[in-house]
Every structure is written in structure tokens, then in C-alpha cells.
Write a protein that holds these residues in place. Structure first.
Motif, PDB file in Angstrom:
ATOM      1  N   LEU A   1       5.922  81.811 -80.421  1.00 19.90           N
ATOM      2  CA  LEU A   1       5.525  80.813 -79.467  1.00 19.90           C
ATOM      3  C   LEU A   1       3.968  80.901 -79.358  1.00 19.90           C
ATOM      4  CD1 LEU A   1       7.943  82.016 -76.419  1.00 19.90           C
ATOM      5  CD2 LEU A   1       8.460  80.264 -78.005  1.00 19.90           C
ATOM      6  N   ILE A   2       3.296  79.841 -79.508  1.00 21.55           N
ATOM      7  CA  ILE A   2       2.079  79.472 -79.579  1.00 21.55           C
ATOM      8  C   ILE A   2       1.633  78.507 -78.478  1.00 21.55           C
ATOM      9  CG2 ILE A   2       0.028  79.099 -81.020  1.00 21.55           C
ATOM     10  CD1 ILE A   2       1.766  79.787 -83.614  1.00 21.55           C
ATOM     11  N   ARG A   3       0.525  78.630 -77.872  1.00 20.86           N
ATOM     12  CA  ARG A   3      -0.136  77.648 -76.991  1.00 20.86           C
ATOM     13  C   ARG A   3      -1.032  76.869 -77.756  1.00 20.86           C
ATOM     14  NH1 ARG A   3      -4.057  78.294 -71.848  1.00 20.86           N
ATOM     15  NH2 ARG A   3      -3.973  76.197 -71.010  1.00 20.86           N
ATOM     16  N   HIS A   4      -1.077  75.643 -77.445  1.00 21.40           N
ATOM     17  CA  HIS A   4      -2.078  74.893 -78.376  1.00 21.40           C
ATOM     18  C   HIS A   4      -3.309  75.255 -78.134  1.00 21.40           C
ATOM     19  CE1 HIS A   4      -3.237  72.882 -74.397  1.00 21.40           C
ATOM     20  NE2 HIS A   4      -2.015  73.052 -74.131  1.00 21.40           N
ATOM     21  N   GLY A   5      -4.209  74.505 -79.070  1.00 23.98           N
ATOM     22  CA  GLY A   5      -5.411  74.759 -78.817  1.00 23.98           C
ATOM     23  C   GLY A   5      -6.469  74.330 -77.913  1.00 23.98           C
ATOM     24  N   MET A   6      -7.521  74.299 -77.702  1.00 21.28           N
ATOM     25  CA  MET A   6      -8.346  73.978 -76.615  1.00 21.28           C
ATOM     26  C   MET A   6      -8.656  72.334 -76.561  1.00 21.28           C
ATOM     27  SD  MET A   6     -10.310  75.018 -73.954  1.00 21.28           S
ATOM     28  CE  MET A   6     -10.585  76.751 -74.305  1.00 21.28           C
ATOM     29  N   THR A   7      -8.592  71.786 -75.374  1.00 20.66           N
ATOM     30  CA  THR A   7      -8.472  70.583 -75.022  1.00 20.66           C
ATOM     31  C   THR A   7      -9.984  70.334 -74.033  1.00 20.66           C
ATOM     32  OG1 THR A   7      -7.178  70.432 -73.115  1.00 20.66           O
ATOM     33  CG2 THR A   7      -6.312  70.014 -75.404  1.00 20.66           C
ATOM     34  N   GLU A   8     -10.308  69.286 -73.724  1.00 22.62           N
ATOM     35  CA  GLU A   8     -11.422  68.945 -72.730  1.00 22.62           C
ATOM     36  C   GLU A   8     -10.867  69.506 -71.362  1.00 22.62           C
ATOM     37  OE1 GLU A   8     -14.412  65.778 -71.096  1.00 22.62           O
ATOM     38  OE2 GLU A   8     -13.983  65.621 -73.204  1.00 22.62           O
ATOM     39  N   GLY A   9      -9.913  68.955 -70.937  1.00 22.47           N
ATOM     40  CA  GLY A   9      -9.226  69.401 -70.027  1.00 22.47           C
ATOM     41  C   GLY A   9      -8.941  70.844 -69.534  1.00 22.47           C
ATOM     42  N   ASN A  10      -8.582  71.549 -70.864  1.00 21.14           N
ATOM     43  CA  ASN A  10      -8.590  73.100 -70.762  1.00 21.14           C
ATOM     44  C   ASN A  10     -10.020  73.623 -70.320  1.00 21.14           C
ATOM     45  OD1 ASN A  10      -6.409  73.182 -73.235  1.00 21.14           O
ATOM     46  ND2 ASN A  10      -5.835  73.340 -71.157  1.00 21.14           N
ATOM     47  N   LEU A  11     -10.927  73.208 -71.097  1.00 25.23           N
ATOM     48  CA  LEU A  11     -12.477  73.596 -71.187  1.00 25.23           C
ATOM     49  C   LEU A  11     -12.845  73.590 -69.566  1.00 25.23           C
ATOM     50  CD1 LEU A  11     -14.595  74.789 -72.635  1.00 25.23           C
ATOM     51  CD2 LEU A  11     -15.463  72.403 -73.145  1.00 25.23           C
ATOM     52  N   LYS A  12     -12.654  72.253 -68.911  1.00 26.29           N
ATOM     53  CA  LYS A  12     -12.971  72.004 -67.733  1.00 26.29           C
ATOM     54  C   LYS A  12     -11.846  72.544 -66.518  1.00 26.29           C
ATOM     55  CE  LYS A  12     -15.696  68.265 -68.868  1.00 26.29           C
ATOM     56  NZ  LYS A  12     -15.867  66.754 -68.857  1.00 26.29           N
ATOM     57  N   ARG A  13     -10.869  73.306 -66.978  1.00 23.80           N
ATOM     58  CA  ARG A  13      -9.961  73.957 -66.074  1.00 23.80           C
ATOM     59  C   ARG A  13      -9.445  72.963 -65.220  1.00 23.80           C
ATOM     60  NH1 ARG A  13     -10.631  79.574 -66.244  1.00 23.80           N
ATOM     61  NH2 ARG A  13      -9.735  79.723 -64.119  1.00 23.80           N
TER      62      ARG A  13
END
Length: 181
Positions: A5-17
Motif C-alpha cells: 500500500l503506497i500513498r501517492h506523491g506530493m501535490t500542491e494541496g498536500n504541501l499547503k496542508r
């Protein structure tokens, strides 16, 4: 069979929490995907771009099967908003006070989300080593179902996840963390 099970890579929304559920964001970089991921025979991914792009990056030579039921939660009115955006919202405060158990206003209930993810996972199982490239919440729902404990016990960073073995739909061994190299 090996389950990854792998969580996807970083998105702008993730970066901005921000709460990013149904929004279809692209990856913004692949730095968090530099880990040493286990090999697999098949890949199952959420239909959202961030998962497909991550699966293509980690497993470029494996065909990707899409499972709609493994999409992230529909955060409703909280979608694409951060804590700072929501901290004065009474509905958000009620949701926080419920430990995330209340339904998202105009979104999905926690139980419906978890049940959908569990169904998608079990419907996608075969006897082949499989990597599921999905969302943090989807991973948490699956892990809670399989290993017990609290939903939030299984939070993972982007590019991270878990590996374990199953036989005939049953857990064979305990899980171990992967990714985040």
C-alpha cells in the motif's frame, strides 16, 4: 501474495496542508518517491491523477488497473481548505470535536468512506503480488480493517506505505513500513 500500500506523491494541496479528497491534482515533484519499493506483478490505483502518476513513476513497466472505490474521501465543504481556512467554521469545530467521526458537510460520512475503501480493496485482490497506489485515508481504512486499532494509527507521509502478506484473503504476517527513502 505480497500486498503493498503506497500513498501517492506530493501535490500542491498536500504541501499547503489542505483537505484534498476529490480534487484531481497533479504531482508537483517526485522527491518523496525515491524509496526502494517492493516489486509487484500488478498495480491497482485510484482513478485520480496523483495516484496514477505515482504508480507510473514507481512501477513504469506494470500495467495499472483502476479501482474507483479506492478514491480519497469526499471532504464536501472542507475540500481544498486548510485548518487556517476552517478554524472559525462551527461545522469544522464540531467535526474536530467528534475526532473526525461526523459526516463532512455536503460530503461523505466517515463510515461510508471506510466501507467503500474496504470493498474496493477486497474486490481487487487476486493471488498475485499487488501494489495499491492510493490515498492516505484509503490506506488508513484498509489497515484499520485488517490490523485493528485506530484509523489514525496508520497515517503515512506521501510516498510511504505498508507491506504485508495475505493468503486466501487472510493476513499471513504483520506489516512493515515502506517508502520514504
Amino acid at each position: 501474495m505480497k500486498i503493498i500500500l503506497i500513498r501517492h506523491g506530493m501535490t500542491e494541496g498536500n504541501l499547503k496542508r489542505r483537505y484534498i479528497g476529490t480534487m484531481d491534482e497533479d504531482l508537483i515533484n517526485t522527491d518523496c518517491l525515491k524509496g526502494d519499493y517492493p516489486k509487484c506483478e500488478r498495480v491497482v490505483a485510484s482513478p485520480l491523477k496523483r495516484c496514477i502518476q505515482t504508480a507510473e513513476y514507481i512501477y513504469p513497466n506494470v500495467d495499472i488497473e483502476i479501482c474507483d472505490k479506492l478514491k480519497e474521501c469526499d471532504f464536501g465543504d472542507f475540500e481544498n481548505k486548510s485548518y487556517e481556512d476552517l478554524k472559525d467554521n462551527p461545522d469544522y469545530q464540531k467535526w474536530l470535536d467528534s475526532n473526525g467521526e461526523l459526516p463532512f458537510p455536503n460530503g461523505e460520512t466517515h463510515e461510508d468512506f471506510k466501507n467503500r475503501c474496504k470493498e474496493g480493496f477486497f474486490e481487487s485482490l487476486t493471488e498475485r503480488d499487488t501494489a495499491f497506489v492510493i490515498h492516505g485515508g484509503s490506506i488508513m481504512a484498509i489497515m484499520q480493517k485488517l490490523f485493528g486499532g485506530n484509523f489514525y494509527d496508520y497515517q503515512v507521509k506521501n510516498g510511504c506505505g505498508y507491506e504485508f502478506e495475505m493468503r486466501n484473503g487472510e493476513i499471513v504476517d504483520d506489516y512493515s513500513p515502506i517508502g520514504c527513502g
